[in-house]
Design an enzyme around this catalytic site. Structure first.
Site, mmCIF file in Angstrom:
data_model
loop_
_atom_site.group_PDB
_atom_site.id
_atom_site.type_symbol
_atom_site.label_atom_id
_atom_site.label_comp_id
_atom_site.label_asym_id
_atom_site.label_seq_id
_atom_site.Cartn_x
_atom_site.Cartn_y
_atom_site.Cartn_z
ATOM 1 N N TRP A 120 0.840 -1.206 0.000
ATOM 2 C CA TRP A 120 0.000 0.000 0.000
ATOM 3 C C TRP A 120 0.873 1.254 0.000
ATOM 4 O O TRP A 120 0.401 2.346 -0.275
ATOM 5 C CB TRP A 120 -0.975 -0.003 1.189
ATOM 6 C CG TRP A 120 -0.362 0.339 2.530
ATOM 7 C CD1 TRP A 120 0.691 -0.269 3.116
ATOM 8 C CD2 TRP A 120 -0.787 1.391 3.429
ATOM 9 N NE1 TRP A 120 0.963 0.302 4.345
ATOM 10 C CE2 TRP A 120 0.069 1.330 4.557
ATOM 11 C CE3 TRP A 120 -1.783 2.350 3.401
ATOM 12 C CZ2 TRP A 120 -0.049 2.198 5.647
ATOM 13 C CZ3 TRP A 120 -1.897 3.217 4.492
ATOM 14 C CH2 TRP A 120 -1.041 3.143 5.587
ATOM 15 N N ASP A 121 2.162 1.080 0.255
ATOM 16 C CA ASP A 121 3.121 2.196 0.232
ATOM 17 C C ASP A 121 2.958 3.022 -1.047
ATOM 18 O O ASP A 121 3.096 4.238 -1.043
ATOM 19 C CB ASP A 121 4.563 1.670 0.254
ATOM 20 C CG ASP A 121 4.876 0.791 1.449
ATOM 21 O OD1 ASP A 121 3.943 0.198 2.000
ATOM 22 O OD2 ASP A 121 6.057 0.692 1.804
ATOM 23 N N GLU A 156 0.950 -1.533 13.040
ATOM 24 C CA GLU A 156 1.075 -2.991 13.129
ATOM 25 C C GLU A 156 1.436 -3.461 14.532
ATOM 26 O O GLU A 156 1.639 -4.653 14.751
ATOM 27 C CB GLU A 156 2.092 -3.486 12.098
ATOM 28 C CG GLU A 156 1.585 -3.323 10.675
ATOM 29 C CD GLU A 156 2.602 -3.704 9.609
ATOM 30 O OE1 GLU A 156 3.806 -3.821 9.927
ATOM 31 O OE2 GLU A 156 2.197 -3.862 8.438
ATOM 32 N N LYS A 159 3.367 2.158 16.086
ATOM 33 C CA LYS A 159 4.462 2.002 15.123
ATOM 34 C C LYS A 159 4.481 3.141 14.104
ATOM 35 O O LYS A 159 5.530 3.654 13.742
ATOM 36 C CB LYS A 159 4.296 0.664 14.393
ATOM 37 C CG LYS A 159 5.403 0.365 13.408
ATOM 38 C CD LYS A 159 5.148 -0.954 12.683
ATOM 39 C CE LYS A 159 6.254 -1.262 11.698
ATOM 40 N NZ LYS A 159 5.949 -2.401 10.830
ATOM 41 N N GLN A 160 3.307 3.493 13.605
ATOM 42 C CA GLN A 160 3.255 4.494 12.529
ATOM 43 C C GLN A 160 1.884 5.158 12.522
ATOM 44 O O GLN A 160 0.938 4.627 13.113
ATOM 45 C CB GLN A 160 3.514 3.835 11.180
ATOM 46 C CG GLN A 160 2.437 2.883 10.722
ATOM 47 C CD GLN A 160 2.927 1.925 9.650
ATOM 48 O OE1 GLN A 160 3.409 0.846 9.961
ATOM 49 N NE2 GLN A 160 2.799 2.320 8.391
#
Ligand code: BGC
Length: 766
Positions: free
Chosen positions: A357-358, A486, A598-599
């Site tokens: 998906w990046d 994640e 995480k993000q």
């Protein structure tokens, strides 16, 4: 890591040789042209630690999945881009002694990746046994003009001796992937040839039948004289070479020119492969190294014209951003709609070179703003072409309708084998829908919706419809998912996933309305083809209306998931440094129980759907989530940087920007030897253009809200917006926007409306 690269605005430079950094440099100095690419391995023999890596775009292998306990629905294989024939190989035996920097005494060493002109060069002086000193100057590139061609110029001077030298120029197809699941080789031999200066190796993959032919021609000069003397050929199953034997005279250089054509059956018929390689090679040889190199630099000049970012007053930042732009342009050129952007590009094997998906979430904005429309469009078409596979994927997982795009793919099939990611990280489907919106919103190309977009949007919407269910006390819920963060698995009602799902339904309905109004025949065609029924669209409207979003009334923040507040909340700043990064120091269990993120997750939603939320909402959520975010994905800081800019948190924005600006150049995460973080490089570009530059598109208008970090004198970026090319320059006092094209553009800069005519500029004070 101590900084060992020299600062330079246009080049990456290393001026000493350290074996400990060798594999890191092999990643950083990588070269590519969208069709192929390779790590910066030495041409001559190197017996020290090295990851020999040469990759052909789109040539991959379905490596059988290896899991401890098989569960229904697991992907059969993990796709990996194949490490392929090493075509740069040269070896030099000087009076019988191999030139090898792992063994020789390296007196001086200089390596430069010239990003302006797109080539790699290396100079060194090395002492062999008995005090024999050689000087070498080697330059190579993979052509962005003739995509199948790579060329090397290798000049060797015996400084203080005369000797007999054997120069062997080879192609080695007996290559193994470092990350092979079962330690097997993926290439089978097909055919080799070796006749004087020209040799070839054709190999094929054990599965899927990718054929790859590398063909080389090698010329050697002493002074101006081409040496044709004693030539020996050698070949084995997957290897061929030519060896020249020459007398070297003290202080008289010898220059080797090696040209290689690299062709695959992705572009040519199998039966024509060698012919195609020979044709390409003939053209390259005819042009010669100097002309090929000149064409290379002219073509790179054009690329920079559209995509450069200039930062004055901070060479390190300048070098960092150009490195990112250079790598992105080396990785994906957009001519081939079958290709996409692997997280490591051509710089290493990690992540298998597959599509994540990046691409939609982080890379698309870069290509939208710096290239012709057809290039980002091809990224969308890539997914369009995978729609049937995405439908199969949804069916395989037990859904009754719709399409679930894979989290990781090469050909449209899911090829990731971590269950929490494969089955649960379904938010990626939203990013694929969002990319269609982003493309249309940026380019204004609404034709895409009626040609391709509506089909993808409808099938994704159907998936969401099937994936949610209604519960009395909440509304529509989505349980058992993993959000972008994640570090939490199998959570219920991840706010981001619920929101992007409902947003997809809204957008799909809007697109249907748009088609109905603008082209009723086309609308009818799609309604019939996709069998869209009134009950279906009403159901979507109901889901939009009654989707459940976890929310904390007291703090006024969207909750990452239903139970987020049951966690022990604490800022990362309170963690002792020795715990960081937590993914290297904590058990997975501890990570999952923690509040650490995480993000960007909720914040990813605030970034994507930015125009929907007011400043206070953005601020409350940012203030709540940013302190708990560990940014252990390189994709995270850019989103935080952009929101921080919008909220006026200038220091925070700059801090976030710095976390990825030189991620690989400074080996910040201690993992650059695996390859560079290509997809996060697009995030760094976003931090500058969408963050510092405050660029966004709203109601078909270009919006700019620039600010400049205190330690920069000025910066400027280029964007292509609706066929106009703009240069936006910001210094500590002024903002200048120059329209370099002939197409007039309307823009809102710091809230003020401007019309920027072709070949003119507007200026304003901060
Ligand atoms: C991130 C994912 C990303 C993947 C590939 C992971 O670490 O969490 O969001 O898609 O890396 O870059």
């Amino acid at each position: 890591m101590k900084p060992y690269l020299k600062e330079h605005p246009w080049s990456i430079i290393e001026d000493s040789f350290d074996k400990n950094y060798h594999q890191i440099s092999e990643s950083i100095f990588s070269i590519g042209n969208g069709h192929m690419g390779q790590r910066a391995n030495f041409e001559e023999t190197y017996s020290g630690e090295s990851l020999q890596g040469s990759y052909m775009a789109g040539v991959y292998y379905p490596d059988k999945t290896r899991v401890g306990w098989w569960k229904n629905g697991y992907p059969e294989y993990f796709a990996k881009v194949l490490n392929a024939t090493n075509w740069i190989g040269l070896s030099f035996k000087i009076d019988g002694e191999e030139l090898d920097l792992n063994k020789a005494d390296v007196k001086s060493f200089y390596r430069e990746l010239n990003m302006k002109e797109g080539y790699l060069t290396r100079k060194f002086t090395a002492e062999l046994s008995a005090g024999k000193v050689v000087e070498v100057e080697a330059t190579r590139f993979v052509s962005i003009v003739n995509k199948e061609i790579g060329a090397i110029e290798y000049k060797l001077t015996p400084v203080n001796f005369s000797a007999t030298v054997q120069v062997c120029s080879y192609l080695d197809g007996d290559i193994k992937n470092e990350d092979a699941n079962y330690d097997e080789k993926f290439w089978d031999p097909v055919h080799v040839s070796a006749e004087d200066e020209r040799t070839s190796v054709t190999v094929k993959t054990k599965k899927l039948d990718f054929y790859y032919c590398a063909m080389q021609e090698t010329h050697i000069y002493q002074g101006d004289e081409r040496q044709t003397g004693s030539v020996l050929n050698n070949e084995t199953e997957k290897y061929s070479d030519v060896t020249f034997e020459l007398e070297l005279n003290e202080n008289t250089p010898m220059t080797v020119y090696k040209y290689a054509a690299n062709v695959t059956n992705r572009d040519h018929d199998i039966s024509e492969l060698e012919k195609a390689a020979a044709l390409s090679l003939d053209q390259a040889v005819q042009k010669g190294f100097t002309q090929l190199k000149t064409e290379q630099s002219q073509q790179w000049e054009k690329k920079w014209l559209d995509s450069d970012i200039v930062i004055e007053g901070d060479v390190s930042a300048q070098q960092g951003i150009r490195f990112n732009i250079f790598q992105l342009n080396q990785t994906y050129t957009g001519e081939d709609e079958r290709l996409n952007i692997g997280p490591k590009g051509f710089t290493g094997e990690k992540y298998g070179g597959s599509t994540y998906w990046d691409t939609e979430a982080y890379c698309l904005p870069f290509y939208l703003a710096t290239s012709e429309q057809r290039i980002p469009r091809n990224l969308l078409i890539y997914r369009y072409n995978h729609l049937e596979k995405a439908k199969e994927n949804a069916a395989k997982l037990g859904f009754s309708k719709g399409a679930l795009y894979p989290m990781v793919t090469m050909n449209g099939e899911e090829s990731h084998n971590e269950w929490e990611i494969t089955f649960e990280e379904i938010h990626r489907n939203g990013a694929i829908a969002y990319a269609i919106y982003n493309y249309v919103n940026y380019t204004g190309d609404k034709s895409y919706l009626g040609e391709y977009g509506i089909e993808v949007l409808t099938e994704i919407s159907r998936f969401w419809e099937d994936r949610v269910h209604y519960v009395e006390h909440k509304g529509y819920v989505m349980i058992g998912v993993t959000g972008p963060n994640e570090y939490e698995n199998n959570v219920h009602n991840n706010w981001y996933t619920n929101r992007i799902a409902a947003w997809t339904l809204e957008y799909t309905l809007n697109v249907l309305d748009y088609l109905k109004d603008s082209d009723p025949d086309l609308y009818k065609k799609w309604v019939a083809k996709l069998a869209i029924k009134e009950e279906e669209t009403s159901k979507w409207a109901d889901i939009i209306h009654r989707m459940y979003y976890p929310y904390d009334e007291q703090r006024g923040v969207f909750l990452q998931q239903d139970l987020f507040l049951d966690k022990e909340l604490m800022p990362v700043a309170e963690l002792d440094d020795r715990h960081l990064p937590i993914n290297q120091n904590w058990s997975w269990d501890r990570i999952l129980r923690s509040c650490f993120i995480k993000q960007a997750d909720v914040l990813q939603g605030l970034y994507f759907l930015n125009n929907e939320f007011d400043m206070d909402t953005k601020k409350r959520n940012f203030d709540f989530y940013e302190p708990m975010t560990v940014h252990e994905s390189s994709l995270s800081p850019c989103v935080h940087a952009i929101l921080a800019c919008e909220l006026g948190y200038k220091e925070k924005a700059y801090e976030m920007y710095l976390r990825t600006a030189r991620l690989d150049l400074d080996n910040y995460n201690n993992d650059t030897e695996d390859g560079c973080h290509i997809t996060s490089m697009a995030g760094t570009w976003m931090s500058v253009v969408e963050g510092f530059g405050g660029m966004k598109i709203k109601n078909d208008q270009l919006i700019l809200n620039p600010f400049i970090p205190g330690n920069w004198t000025s910066y400027s970026f280029k964007i292509v917006f609706r066929h106009a090319r703009l240069r936006v320059q910001i210094d500590q006092k002024h903002i200048d926007v120059t329209n370099e094209s002939d197409v007039a553009v309307d823009a809102v800069i710091h809230g003020e409306q401007f019309r920027i005519e072709g070949k003119s500029s507007v200026s304003l004070d901060h």
